[in-house]
Each structure stands twice: as C-alpha cells, then as structure tokens.
Enzyme design. Structure first.
Site, PDB file in Angstrom:
ATOM      1  N   PRO A  13       0.792  -1.231   0.000  1.00  0.00           N
ATOM      2  CA  PRO A  13       0.000   0.000   0.000  1.00  0.00           C
ATOM      3  C   PRO A  13       0.824   1.281   0.000  1.00  0.00           C
ATOM      4  CG  PRO A  13      -0.184  -1.171   2.097  1.00  0.00           C
ATOM      5  CD  PRO A  13       0.488  -2.094   1.143  1.00  0.00           C
ATOM      6  N   ASN A  14       0.368   2.194  -0.805  1.00  0.00           N
ATOM      7  CA  ASN A  14       0.901   3.554  -0.940  1.00  0.00           C
ATOM      8  C   ASN A  14       2.211   3.639  -1.702  1.00  0.00           C
ATOM      9  OD1 ASN A  14      -1.252   4.880   0.500  1.00  0.00           O
ATOM     10  ND2 ASN A  14      -0.425   3.948   2.353  1.00  0.00           N
ATOM     11  N   ARG A  21       5.697  12.118  -3.164  1.00  0.00           N
ATOM     12  CA  ARG A  21       5.519  12.704  -1.833  1.00  0.00           C
ATOM     13  C   ARG A  21       6.584  12.159  -0.904  1.00  0.00           C
ATOM     14  NH1 ARG A  21       0.242  11.552  -3.283  1.00  0.00           N
ATOM     15  NH2 ARG A  21      -0.953  13.431  -3.713  1.00  0.00           N
ATOM     16  N   TYR A  26      11.409   8.660   1.397  1.00  0.00           N
ATOM     17  CA  TYR A  26      11.375   7.581   0.415  1.00  0.00           C
ATOM     18  C   TYR A  26      12.145   7.877  -0.873  1.00  0.00           C
ATOM     19  CZ  TYR A  26       7.822   5.815   3.575  1.00  0.00           C
ATOM     20  OH  TYR A  26       7.170   5.355   4.689  1.00  0.00           O
ATOM     21  N   ASN A  77       8.063  -5.704  -0.704  1.00  0.00           N
ATOM     22  CA  ASN A  77       7.946  -4.586   0.216  1.00  0.00           C
ATOM     23  C   ASN A  77       6.456  -4.466   0.496  1.00  0.00           C
ATOM     24  OD1 ASN A  77       7.753  -2.235   1.644  1.00  0.00           O
ATOM     25  ND2 ASN A  77       9.054  -1.028   0.270  1.00  0.00           N
ATOM     26  N   ALA A  80       2.988  -0.853   4.831  1.00  0.00           N
ATOM     27  CA  ALA A  80       2.477  -0.895   6.209  1.00  0.00           C
ATOM     28  C   ALA A  80       1.903  -2.259   6.584  1.00  0.00           C
ATOM     29  CB  ALA A  80       1.427   0.191   6.401  1.00  0.00           C
ATOM     30  N   HIS A  83       3.702  -4.553   9.123  1.00  0.00           N
ATOM     31  CA  HIS A  83       3.577  -4.428  10.580  1.00  0.00           C
ATOM     32  C   HIS A  83       2.226  -4.909  11.099  1.00  0.00           C
ATOM     33  CE1 HIS A  83       6.980  -1.961   9.570  1.00  0.00           C
ATOM     34  NE2 HIS A  83       6.217  -1.069   8.956  1.00  0.00           N
ATOM     35  N   ASP A  90       1.423 -15.703   6.458  1.00  0.00           N
ATOM     36  CA  ASP A  90       0.974 -17.083   6.276  1.00  0.00           C
ATOM     37  C   ASP A  90       1.024 -17.484   4.800  1.00  0.00           C
ATOM     38  OD1 ASP A  90       0.555 -17.369   8.985  1.00  0.00           O
ATOM     39  OD2 ASP A  90      -1.631 -17.189   8.885  1.00  0.00           O
ATOM     40  N   GLU A 101      12.580  -9.627   1.964  1.00  0.00           N
ATOM     41  CA  GLU A 101      11.783  -8.481   2.419  1.00  0.00           C
ATOM     42  C   GLU A 101      12.623  -7.217   2.234  1.00  0.00           C
ATOM     43  OE1 GLU A 101      10.860  -8.823   6.579  1.00  0.00           O
ATOM     44  OE2 GLU A 101       9.937  -6.837   6.678  1.00  0.00           O
ATOM     45  N   HIS A 103      12.700  -2.877   2.556  1.00  0.00           N
ATOM     46  CA  HIS A 103      12.122  -1.589   2.950  1.00  0.00           C
ATOM     47  C   HIS A 103      13.050  -0.480   2.498  1.00  0.00           C
ATOM     48  CE1 HIS A 103       8.952  -3.483   5.099  1.00  0.00           C
ATOM     49  NE2 HIS A 103       9.845  -4.286   5.640  1.00  0.00           N
ATOM     50  N   ARG A 110      12.956   4.556  12.779  1.00  0.00           N
ATOM     51  CA  ARG A 110      11.676   5.281  12.728  1.00  0.00           C
ATOM     52  C   ARG A 110      10.806   4.915  13.936  1.00  0.00           C
ATOM     53  NH1 ARG A 110       9.209   4.855   6.909  1.00  0.00           N
ATOM     54  NH2 ARG A 110       8.011   6.619   7.730  1.00  0.00           N
ATOM     55  N   ARG A 114       7.041   0.532  13.620  1.00  0.00           N
ATOM     56  CA  ARG A 114       7.633   0.001  12.374  1.00  0.00           C
ATOM     57  C   ARG A 114       8.753  -1.001  12.657  1.00  0.00           C
ATOM     58  NH1 ARG A 114       5.418   3.522   8.456  1.00  0.00           N
ATOM     59  NH2 ARG A 114       5.097   5.585   9.308  1.00  0.00           N
TER      60      ARG A 114
HETATM   61  O1  CA2 Z   1      10.394   1.874   4.096  1.00  0.00           O
HETATM   62  C1  CA2 Z   1       9.570   1.196   3.470  1.00  0.00           C
HETATM   63  O2  CA2 Z   1       9.777   0.748   2.351  1.00  0.00           O
HETATM   64  C2  CA2 Z   1       8.179   0.945   4.087  1.00  0.00           C
HETATM   65  O3  CA2 Z   1       7.783  -0.372   3.755  1.00  0.00           O
HETATM   66  C3  CA2 Z   1       7.250   1.955   3.460  1.00  0.00           C
HETATM   67  C4  CA2 Z   1       5.843   1.918   4.039  1.00  0.00           C
HETATM   68  C5  CA2 Z   1       5.897   2.016   5.564  1.00  0.00           C
HETATM   69  O4  CA2 Z   1       4.587   1.876   6.090  1.00  0.00           O
HETATM   70  C6  CA2 Z   1       6.791   0.962   6.160  1.00  0.00           C
HETATM   71  O5  CA2 Z   1       6.836   1.148   7.564  1.00  0.00           O
HETATM   72  C7  CA2 Z   1       8.194   1.069   5.597  1.00  0.00           C
HETATM   73  C8  CA2 Z   1       5.018   3.094   3.513  1.00  0.00           C
HETATM   74  C9  CA2 Z   1       4.972   3.198   2.024  1.00  0.00           C
HETATM   75  C10 CA2 Z   1       4.382   4.516   1.684  1.00  0.00           C
HETATM   76  O6  CA2 Z   1       4.998   4.974   0.519  1.00  0.00           O
HETATM   77  C11 CA2 Z   1       4.894   6.284   0.236  1.00  0.00           C
HETATM   78  C12 CA2 Z   1       5.688   6.730  -0.781  1.00  0.00           C
HETATM   79  C13 CA2 Z   1       5.657   8.057  -1.104  1.00  0.00           C
HETATM   80  C14 CA2 Z   1       4.817   8.908  -0.433  1.00  0.00           C
HETATM   81  C15 CA2 Z   1       4.011   8.462   0.578  1.00  0.00           C
HETATM   82  C16 CA2 Z   1       4.048   7.119   0.905  1.00  0.00           C
END
Ligand code: CA2
Length: 148
Positions: A13-14, A21, A26, A77, A80, A83, A90, A101, A103, A110, A114
């Site tokens: 997700p995201n 952003r 990131y 990856n 979220a 977590h 599973d 995995e 990240h 952080r 996380r």
């Molecule tokens: O560091 C990572 O790759 C994470 O998997 C990214 C997740 C975060 O919830 C994990 O704790 C660590 C979040 C991905 C959100 O990606 C975005 C990218 C650009 C702007 C906003 C969110």
C-alpha cells in the site's frame, strides 16, 4: 516440472506514490524506476520479472498464492502491511519460496510500530534503509542463494 524463470516483485500500500511525496523519507525514484531496476537485475541473472503493486491485502495474497510453481522467488515490500498482516506472512510461508523483504527506509530508525515485521520471520533476507538499491540487492541475493 520446468524450472521457474520469474521473480515476483510485490509492492504494498501507498508505494504507488513513490517519488511524488515524502522524498526525504522515500527518495525521488518512482515505482516505475523501482520496477525497471529490479527487472534489469532479474534479467542479468536470466530471469524475467513480474511486478505488482496493490493497496489491497487480498490482492497481494492472491499473487503470492499464484507464485507457487511459477516463480523462483518473491521480493516483497509489503509497506504498512509488514507491521500488521499475519495473512501475508501465512501466504508467504505456505508457498515456501525464497523470500526477500525490502524496505526503502531504515524502519529501525523510525517509529516503534515500524520495528516489528510479521514478514521477517518467514524471509530468507531482510534489506532495510538502502533505498531503491535494496530491490537490486534483493534480486542479487536470490540469484546467489539459488546458485544463479
Ligand atoms: O520503508 C519502506 O519501504 C516501508 O515499507 C514503506 C511503508 C511504511 O509503512 C513501512 O513502515 C516502511 C510506507 C509506504 C508509503 O509509501 C509512500 C511513498 C511516497 C509517499 C508516501 C508514501
């Protein structure tokens, strides 16, 4: 049975927002950039890359199930869901493929929430904080593990 020739790359997700952003966390590379570099790494080892990003847990789980018998390994990856998702853990355990995995950020630097990953316990390797390079390192690790 013929040998699997595909690496499955999953982004959760995201991660479709990459490069648009929060560049301080990131980076500036986009999801397209990630897919391109992972594909180049996979092809350098004679594999193809199948890539899926989804904001939906069940879609990721279905893709993991479909990887059984078709993929050589999974690079994930889970965003979220890392977590929160016993279900993704599973699914990965059930298909019994090599799993790396990834990240982008160093999750251990952080927020506390996380620091725990449901996926790490079923992963062969975990790469955090290397930015998009982590995806290339993940594919290279799988190649080395599988003697490619
Ligand atoms: O560091 C990572 O790759 C994470 O998997 C990214 C997740 C975060 O919830 C994990 O704790 C660590 C979040 C991905 C959100 O990606 C975005 C990218 C650009 C702007 C906003 C969110």
């Amino acid at each position: 049975m013929t040998a699997a020739t595909t690496i499955l790359l999953l982004n959760g997700p995201n991660l479709n927002l990459l490069g648009t952003r929060e560049p301080d966390v990131y980076g500036y590379e986009t999801l397209d950039d990630v897919e391109q570099l992972a594909r180049a790494a996979a092809e350098a080892h004679g594999w193809s890359l199948e890539s899926l990003q989804s904001n939906h847990e069940g879609v990721l789980i279905d893709a993991i199930h479909a990887a059984a018998g078709t993929a050589a390994a999974v690079v994930i990856n889970a965003g979220a869901f890392t977590h929160t998702s016993v279900a993704i853990r599973d699914a990965l355990a059930a298909v019994a493929l090599p799993v790396v995995e990834v990240h982008l950020s160093n999750v251990h630097r952080r927020e506390e929430f996380r620091h725990h990953s449901y996926i790490s316990g079923v992963a062969d390797a975990v790469i955090v904080g290397a930015g998009v390079d982590g995806y290339r390192l993940a594919v290279d690790h799988v190649a080395s593990k599988l003697g490619r």
